[in-house]
Each structure stands twice: as C-alpha cells, then as structure tokens.
Motif scaffolding. Structure first.
Motif, short mmCIF file in Angstrom:
data_model
loop_
_atom_site.label_atom_id
_atom_site.label_comp_id
_atom_site.label_asym_id
_atom_site.label_seq_id
_atom_site.Cartn_x
_atom_site.Cartn_y
_atom_site.Cartn_z
N LEU A 71 51.50 92.14 28.31
CA LEU A 71 51.37 92.27 26.86
C LEU A 71 50.51 93.49 26.57
O LEU A 71 49.45 93.66 27.20
CB LEU A 71 50.74 91.02 26.25
N ALA A 72 50.94 94.33 25.65
CA ALA A 72 50.22 95.57 25.36
C ALA A 72 50.11 95.78 23.86
O ALA A 72 50.92 95.28 23.08
CB ALA A 72 50.95 96.77 26.00
N ALA A 73 49.07 96.54 23.47
CA ALA A 73 48.85 96.83 22.05
C ALA A 73 48.18 98.19 21.90
O ALA A 73 47.41 98.62 22.76
CB ALA A 73 47.97 95.75 21.41
N ALA A 74 48.51 98.87 20.81
CA ALA A 74 47.91 100.17 20.51
C ALA A 74 47.69 100.28 19.00
O ALA A 74 48.53 99.84 18.21
CB ALA A 74 48.80 101.31 20.98
N VAL A 75 46.55 100.84 18.62
CA VAL A 75 46.24 101.04 17.20
C VAL A 75 45.53 102.38 17.05
O VAL A 75 44.73 102.77 17.89
CB VAL A 75 45.37 99.89 16.66
N ASP A 76 45.87 103.11 15.98
CA ASP A 76 45.33 104.46 15.77
C ASP A 76 44.32 104.49 14.64
O ASP A 76 44.39 103.69 13.69
CB ASP A 76 46.46 105.44 15.44
#
Length: 313
Positions: A71-76
């Motif tokens: 499970l992966a997540a990215a936020v800018d």
C-alpha cells in the motif's frame, strides 16, 4: 488526472502527466521516482501486488517464491515538495532439495515501511531537476534503529517530444543506497544457506551506487482511457565490502542490471490501473547484493483524492 507539475510544453492541456506512486510511494514509474506530478492537488493512494518465482537462485535446484502486497501514498505541498510512504508485506518461501532426505523448507513474512520526501529544485516547460531522500524501516527487526536503510537520489526529467494527443518523456535517477538490512541477522550459528535465504527474504545487501533511466510515452485516442507505456533500465554497483561469510572467490561480480517494462491506463479521472514485469540482465554475486530473480510480475491501481474544498489547496 489534472496536475500542476511539469507540463511538457503545449501538452499541458492535452495528455495529463502521470502521477502514480512507485513501489516506495514516491510518484513516478514503478521502480524509479520521477519529478512529474509534483504539485498535484490530490493525495494518491495505491495498492500493488508482486510475484516472483525462480529456481537455482540460492543453491542448486532450489525453488524460491516471493509474493508482496503493498500500500502506498503520496501527497504534495507548496507545488514543489512531496511526502510519500509505502507499507509492504512479503511472503517468502525457499525449498531446497536434500538427496535421500526430506527437503528443507524455509518461509518468512517480512513487513517493512518506506517513507521520505522529494522536491523540485528547478523546472521549466521542458526540463526539471530535483532530489529525493528516503528510508526503509524493517518492522520486524530487533536491531532498530541500526537496521534502518536509507537513500539519496538526484532526479531529472525532460520532454523529448509532444503532439496533440501524445508525448514522450525521459527520466534519470542517480544516487546512493545505504543498506543496513544485514544488521537484523543473528550472527550466532548461521550457515551459509541461512544467510542466503535471509538476503532473499529481506532484500538485504551492501551499500551501493544506483542509477536508472526511464522512457515514458503517453497517448490518448479518446477522452478516456489514457495510456502510459514505460520502460526503465536499472544499474546498481555494490560497494566492495561483501559479506565475507558468502565470499568464495577473490573477485566476483559486484553489479546488477535489470529492466522494468510496464503499462498504465487511466480510466476517467479517478482510477489508474497498471501492470508490468522486471527482467534480470546481470545478477550480482549474493555476497554483495540481494538475489535478483529472473523475473518479477507486478500489478496495481491508484485512486486520487482531492483534500481541499472547491479543488483548491
């Protein structure tokens, strides 16, 4: 997915830039991070599955299988900075035949967490330059924090070609990986086979210089779906400090190379599905690096979620 990242000239309003998480959570292709998509207004959540199976990988006639869920997540933030994370859980199985006796079977469940940040230092409509810092935390280790591995990479992207409904981009990554995974090893009463299986299960090796080159196409016949085929070439040069307990010759191969080929498909504005394969070209000797299976199949999906009201951060 509409993004405010690197726009590739007039392609800004034509084919949206891809921005799906990679295996570490950092957005990019699959095995390499890129600067494209940094500045998006959504948090991107992804789920992946991987499968690898090889024979003669550790010892003669053995069979090694690895299944990974991730499970992966990215936020800018601030249009130039990205925070990312990835949680993975792998099931590993090594079966070694023993003539005239029951086969040796070893299995392990290995959870770990990757997290980090990357940023864009400079960009225009064609080029972008930046960097990334990350860490891999073994959640089953008894030797924390000594067993935490980390990396630092310089990233670059360039638009090679752009048309009304298609484009071609190139990506470069070069950096250094500080591998402390072997500090999880119990140094007492270990056989050579124990160490080899551990390195397979935990992806453990020595410190290494690593680099990657990627080509990413984009084309869209109708409004949906959009397609992003890509290929990555990876090269790792191991630091010349091998595991002495596995070193059988004075000079052994200390580098490894492989390619990753994949295809992503954007369905509407809310879903991207992808699949691909890793193919080994040159495998390093196990004294230096984690064993490199002949192939590794993977697939996944990404869903973006807008966190702000009215589409604005």
């Amino acid at each position: 997915m509409a993004l405010t990242g690197v726009f590739c000239g007039i392609a800004r309003a034509e084919v949206a830039t891809d921005a799906t998480p990679s295996e570490t959570g950092s957005t990019g292709l699959y095995r390499m991070a890129t600067l494209d998509g940094v500045g998006a207004k959504e948090i991107r959540l992804a789920a992946f599955g991987e499968f690898a199976r090889s024979t003669n990988l550790l010892v003669l006639n053995d069979v090694d299988t690895r299944v990974i869920t991730r499970l992966a997540a990215a936020v800018d933030f601030f249009r130039r900075v990205q925070l990312f994370a990835s949680f993975s859980f792998s099931h590993n199985r090594d079966e070694q035949p023993v003539p005239g006796a029951p086969s040796i079977l070893k299995t392990a469940f290995v959870p770990d967490l990757s997290l980090g940040a990357k940023g864009v230092a400079w960009r225009n409509d064609i080029f972008a330059v930046g960097g990334e810092l990350g860490a891999r935390v073994p959640l089953s280790a008894s030797a924390l924090p000594e067993a935490i591995s980390s990396w630092i990479d310089v990233l670059g992207s360039a638009c090679l070609w752009s048309a009304q409904r298609s484009s071609l981009r190139a990506h470069l990554s070069i950096g250094y990986y500080f591998d402390n995974s072997q500090k999880q090893l119990d140094v007492h009463n270990l056989t050579e086979s124990d160490i080899e299986v551990f390195m397979f299960e935990h992806g453990a090796g020595t410190d290494r210089v690593r680099g990657a080159l990627g080509l990413e196409g984009a084309f869209q016949v109708l409004r949906s779906p959009a397609f992003w085929p890509f290929v990555e070439y990876h090269f790792e040069l191991e630091k010349r400090t091998p595991n002495d307990r596995l070193l059988s010759e004075a000079f052994e191969n200390g580098d490894q190379q492989w390619i990753t080929v994949g295809l992503k498909a954007g369905i509407g504005a809310r879903l991207t599905i992808e699949a691909g394969v890793d193919v080994a070209i040159v495998a390093s000797e196990i004294a230096y690096a984690p064993p490199l299976p002949a192939f590794d199949l993977w697939a996944g999906l990404t869903v973006p979620f807008n966190m702000s009201r009215g589409g604005e951060r």
